[in-house]
Every structure is written in C-alpha cells, then in structure tokens.
Design an enzyme around this catalytic site. Sequence first.
Site, short mmCIF file in Angstrom:
data_model
loop_
_atom_site.label_atom_id
_atom_site.label_comp_id
_atom_site.label_asym_id
_atom_site.label_seq_id
_atom_site.Cartn_x
_atom_site.Cartn_y
_atom_site.Cartn_z
N HIS A 1 0.85 -1.19 0.00
CA HIS A 1 0.00 0.00 0.00
C HIS A 1 0.88 1.23 0.00
O HIS A 1 1.83 1.34 0.79
CB HIS A 1 -0.91 0.02 1.23
CG HIS A 1 -1.61 1.34 1.42
ND1 HIS A 1 -1.38 2.15 2.53
CD2 HIS A 1 -2.49 2.01 0.64
CE1 HIS A 1 -2.12 3.25 2.42
NE2 HIS A 1 -2.80 3.20 1.29
N SER A 2 0.61 2.17 -0.92
CA SER A 2 1.30 3.45 -0.95
C SER A 2 2.82 3.25 -1.04
O SER A 2 3.30 2.68 -2.02
CB SER A 2 0.90 4.27 0.28
OG SER A 2 1.27 5.62 0.13
N MET A 3 3.61 3.66 -0.05
CA MET A 3 5.05 3.48 -0.09
C MET A 3 5.43 2.01 -0.26
O MET A 3 6.41 1.69 -0.93
CB MET A 3 5.70 4.03 1.17
CG MET A 3 7.20 3.91 1.22
SD MET A 3 7.91 4.57 2.74
CE MET A 3 7.44 3.28 3.90
#
Length: 732
Positions: A134-136
């Site tokens: 998720h994300s990073m």
Amino acid sequence: MNLLELRKLLTQISLRHARKIGKRYFSNVTYEGGKQVTEIQIPVPWGHISGKWWGRTDRKPLLGLHGWQDNAGTFDRLMPLLPEDVSVLAVDLPGHGLSSWYPSSIYYNTQQGLVCVRMIVKHFKWDSVSILGHSMGSELGFLYSAVYPDDIKILIGLDLIKPISVDQVKLAKRAASIIDKTLDMHDINKDNCPKYEYSELVERLLKGYKGSLTKDCCEVLLKRGKVKFDNCKYYYTRDPRLNSSTGLLSEFPHDHLMTLANRIRCEVLNIKGKPGKDFEDQKHYYEALDLVKNSAKRYEFHEVDGSHHFHLSNPVPTADIIEKFLCSTIILYGFPSAFLHTIFVHSAYLSTLSVLADGFLGCWQLAALAKLLYLHLSNDSRTSRTTPLGVILGRIEFNISIRMTLHKLRKFLEQINLRRIRMLGRHFSNGTFEGGKQVTEIKIPVPWGHISGKWWGRTDRKPLLGLHGWLDNAGTFDRLIPLLPKDISVLAVDLPGHGLSSWFPSSVYYNIQQGLVCVRMIVKYFKWDSVSILGHSLGSQIGFLYSAVYPDEINTLIGLDMIKSISIEPVRLGKRVSSVIDKTLDKHDIKKESLRKYDYMELVERLLKGYEGSLTKDCCEILLKRGKGTFDNAKFYYTRDPRLYSSTGLLSEFPHDHLMNLASRIRCEVLNIKGKPGKDFEDPKYYHEALNMVKNSAIRFEFHEVDGLHHFHLSNPIPTADIIEKFLLKAT
C-alpha cells in the site's frame, strides 16, 4: 472426479514441500477475524523487523508492505477477508510500528527500503516473493520488481503502483534540506519523543491523515503505533526522522520511472481508490500504467470507492478483487501453455494435482488451480477469461535514479578565506611534524564510531577538506601537503570504512549518498559556514556532488585526475544493482577478527599488484601507514572494509545526462588536474563534455595536466603542488 470430490480436494491439499521455517523468531499464536496470526521478529543488524504472519507459517506468504508512517496494522481488516489458505506476512518497515528504528547513522530512503525487503527474502531463503503493498509499500514493490525481475511473481499495489513523478527542479530544492533535517534529528530517541494522552494521540493521527482514515481506523493502526510511557501518557512508535525523509522515500524523476515501468515483467494488480488520493499529476500515473500494462506478464486495474486507505476503511471489495486475481494468476508460474492446457483437458484431475502437490506448487497456489478446475468443470463463465501463459524470462535492469538531487542554485561569489580563524579544540590528539609541517591526528565522533583524519597546519583556521579515493586513505596526500604553503591548512580524512575510520554498521552499505552525508556531518561538526574540498578520484566525485547540493556552502573544488562521477549507460547500471545489494548483504557479518592476515611484504605486494602500476612500492607503504592493522607480531590485515569491493558501482557511476545536469549547475571555483596519461575510467568524450559544462557554469575554472598515472599527486607531487598553490593564491 466429480464436483463434490473437487470441492473436498480444495480443503484437503497439503503442502508437502513447504519450507520448514523454524520457531526461533515466532511468538505466541493468536486469532484475529477467525484467522491465525503469529507475531514474528526478524533479526537485522540494527535490531529487528516485526511483523504479523496471517495464516499458516509453513508456506510462503505474500509479503505485505505498508505505507509511509503506517504499520503492519494497515492490513488488519483486509487479511481476514482473504481465503484461509492465503498466507500474508505483513511487516513493520524499519522505523515504523514495532520494528527497530534505523541507527542515527542511517537515514530513511528508498534504497534502504529496497535493501530491507531483500534482507527479509534472504532471511527466509525464498527463491521468489510476491508483494502486497500500500502506498510506499507499493513503491518498494515496484522497485523490487525492477531490480530482481527473476525473483518476484506478483505485485499488488493498493492506491499506488509506482513512486511519485516529480520535476528535477523540485527534487533539487528538497535534497539539501532533507539531509540537514535528518542530521539535526540524529539524537532523537524514544525517551525524548513527545508524549500524549490517548485521546490526543488519536486526534493528532486523525488530523494528520486528513480524512483518509476514520477514528476507528486510526485506533487499528495505533495497536502497533503507540507505546505507553506511564499510566496516562503515550508516544508514537514511528521514528520522527521519517518526517524529514519524505522526498527520499517516494519521489523520482518521471523519465526514470517510465524506464522502470517499461521493464516490469511480473504479474501486476493495481487497485485505485475512487477518489483515492492524487500525489502527482495523474497523466504521469497513467502513462506509467500503460507501460506496465504492455510489459507485465499480466496486468489488471480496478477502482474501488474510498480514499487513500480504502483497504482499511472499505476492505470487502478490495479483498474480492485480490482473491479473484490470485485464483487466476498463481497457476501460471513455470508451466508452458501446452502443459496447462493438458491439465484442463485431461480427465485425471486428481492425479495431476497430487503430482503438483509433491513439489511444484504451494498449497494456496494449488488450491487456486483446483478452484479454476472446479469452475471449468461447472462451466463457469469466468474460465473463458483465463488464458494460461508460459514462463516469461528476462532480465530487468534497474536505472539508478539520483536520489541526492539538487536544490535551487544561485551564483556564489564569495571567495575562499584561508585566514578565517575558528577555535576547534577537543577532538585533537598530540601534534607531530611531517615534512616540516605540523600534523594533528583527529577523531570526529559520528553515530557509528568515528572519522579519523590528519590535520595539516594550524588547527585554528578553516582547512581545505581532503577526500581520498576508493580503497585509499588520508595518507594519499602525505607527499603533496608538505609542499603547499605553510599557511594553508588541510584536514585529510579517512572516509568511513577506510584507513583508521570506523566501518559503517552492517546495516549500512557504502554508496555515494552516504559519502555526501558524511561530508555534511564533518561540516556541521566544525560549524563551518562553507567548505573548500581537495579530492582525489572518489573524493573528487563526492566534492562534485556536494558543490551541486550545497552550492552556497562551497568555495573551491580541486579535483585530482577526476572531477565527476563515471558516466555509464543505464543498461549497465541496471545489471549491477541487484548484485551490489546481494554481495553487500552476504558480507554483513564480516568482522576485523575474521579478515585474512598477511606478512608485511605480502601485504605490500598485494597492494602493489592491485593498483596496477598506478603506485610504486614506496607509495604503497605510505598508504599502509593508515591502511594496515596488526594481528600479532608478524601478521597484518588491511583496515579497509571488504564490503567496499561490493559497492563500487553505487559509489561512482551515474547516467551521463544526470552528470551533465549536475555539471551545468556548479558555481564554485574549480580546479581540475588530470594525469597524463592518468587513468580513463570512461569514454574521454563524456569527461570533456562535463568539463566544458563546468567551465561555463563555474565562477572560475582551470584545467591542467601533469605527468603521471592515477595517483600522480602521490608519486609526482611537486607539479601538482605548484598548480594548487598558484590557483589558491588567485582565489584569496
């Protein structure tokens, strides 16, 4: 075999070839949402990486990587909705959740995140990995799939699938600030972190996420994100230094990301929130998606309702998409299409699955295959959209992006002042004299130990900062500095891992970024408002980068035989990166006690041979004054860190267009002295293109040649000293 038997098979298949992981890093098993959860701790050189292993621990899991400032709890509502036979190891990345913070000698950046993922893979001895990010965490998965293309099967990215595209000018403005903020926070620890009441802790988190999370979602993250200080106070477990490292964690020039996206070969699923959160111009995002779609083995894109943390606030649709993707994906690994076709048309389904269970597929992979067979037998319409694929092999090269880019450059008109006095004091040992010049041995304290150096001349004035070449040490200037005027002071340091300086911890690998940070530490330690650098080879390259990142804080750059890093094709760079990381990790437990020992003459001869004629025997003995350690009365070892051999590419090589961009922005006074014949590490046309750029941009530029090879300043120091003296006199 009928449908009932196949249904039964889905629950009975066991993983006979599962890797026996062991008990040493598992804590007590609990259950969440009806699913087994095992807390783990993976030992790493700086402490441990914590994680939650959802499902059985005797099978290879998906590796769950959370977003910036989150933790493994980000998947707490998603995991219970996935099939029971899907295992997921959700980790707390360093500095997050229950994992150890990086030592103060390491700053948070994408390269370290990539190394961390590789450490986890190597710890469990997985031959391949599948990543749920998720994300990073998605960004790290994106990079991992480019660096290790043969070692990743699936990449699932939630809301993001790539790092953020950003203009180089914007990156440039951030670099110096990021380094300085991180260094200013080096003494922060859990004891002096701010403390809050629980309700305030929740409210601050809720406000920080700006609507992406509800209050109950914040409390889910706080299960791993808080520690009780006393009866009513808490603090966040995440490292405060993360706040200063944002740009180094997530931003790249767009052209680099397009190069990476074009080379991804694994199977990719991207689920985007609607509206989600836009971290960049969406045209950049979808340009990269189009490239991934064309290059990946298989690609799917879906949207679900929700903001950036939709998988936590609205997990059901996300779980459904992931389950369907895994069911139709897992069976494709390593089997030619004809073989898979045989599985679908052959009547002996049970015997085929039994063979696979004996050594080809994992349990949850096998269950997915069985489920597809079930759908095929029941004439489910979904099977028509499932196309068996053969093995796609190919090497993805990693195009290193310059993470240390430049801040806004302004013309710098201040000239060097060699007579400016600063009282320094406490770090000096007794002074001696060499070549008629005072020499003071110093030790500069740094988080991992100390940086050693020789201060030539008076210590109450600002010196030139002497930076040596790769595998050398401060002794490289021993014959040159006594020939310079007495009123010129030079602080020649041993860079980390060289000479008498401390090695980097095993959790830090040697790269040009760390060299740049090291120079900045020295400047900050002495509280210099500006610096002038005398560099040889690698030292010149670090000076080149420093003059670009801190253009208002460098007066003079003197480069011996080199003035820039080596220009190299991105394709060649890509092939080196995974090798550099793996070789460094393989040597992480090397200690000085285990180094090879030699007789003194053997030590000299090996050094002489290694320099390939660039040094004479007496020059080698000069370097060995700081380059050898004594084991007993008759045996010696080289003091330099053996891991330096693994890091050559990351220390000195960049794409040519980036170096030209750096060269065009240098404003300080520059002197380049080149050996004749010297040593050519690259096509000379690249070198002279950069020189012409520096000549046009620098406040003053001089180029000279002297007779000699790469170490001409050590073997033939007189003409070099004459040129430097005249150059400095013009500058004062």
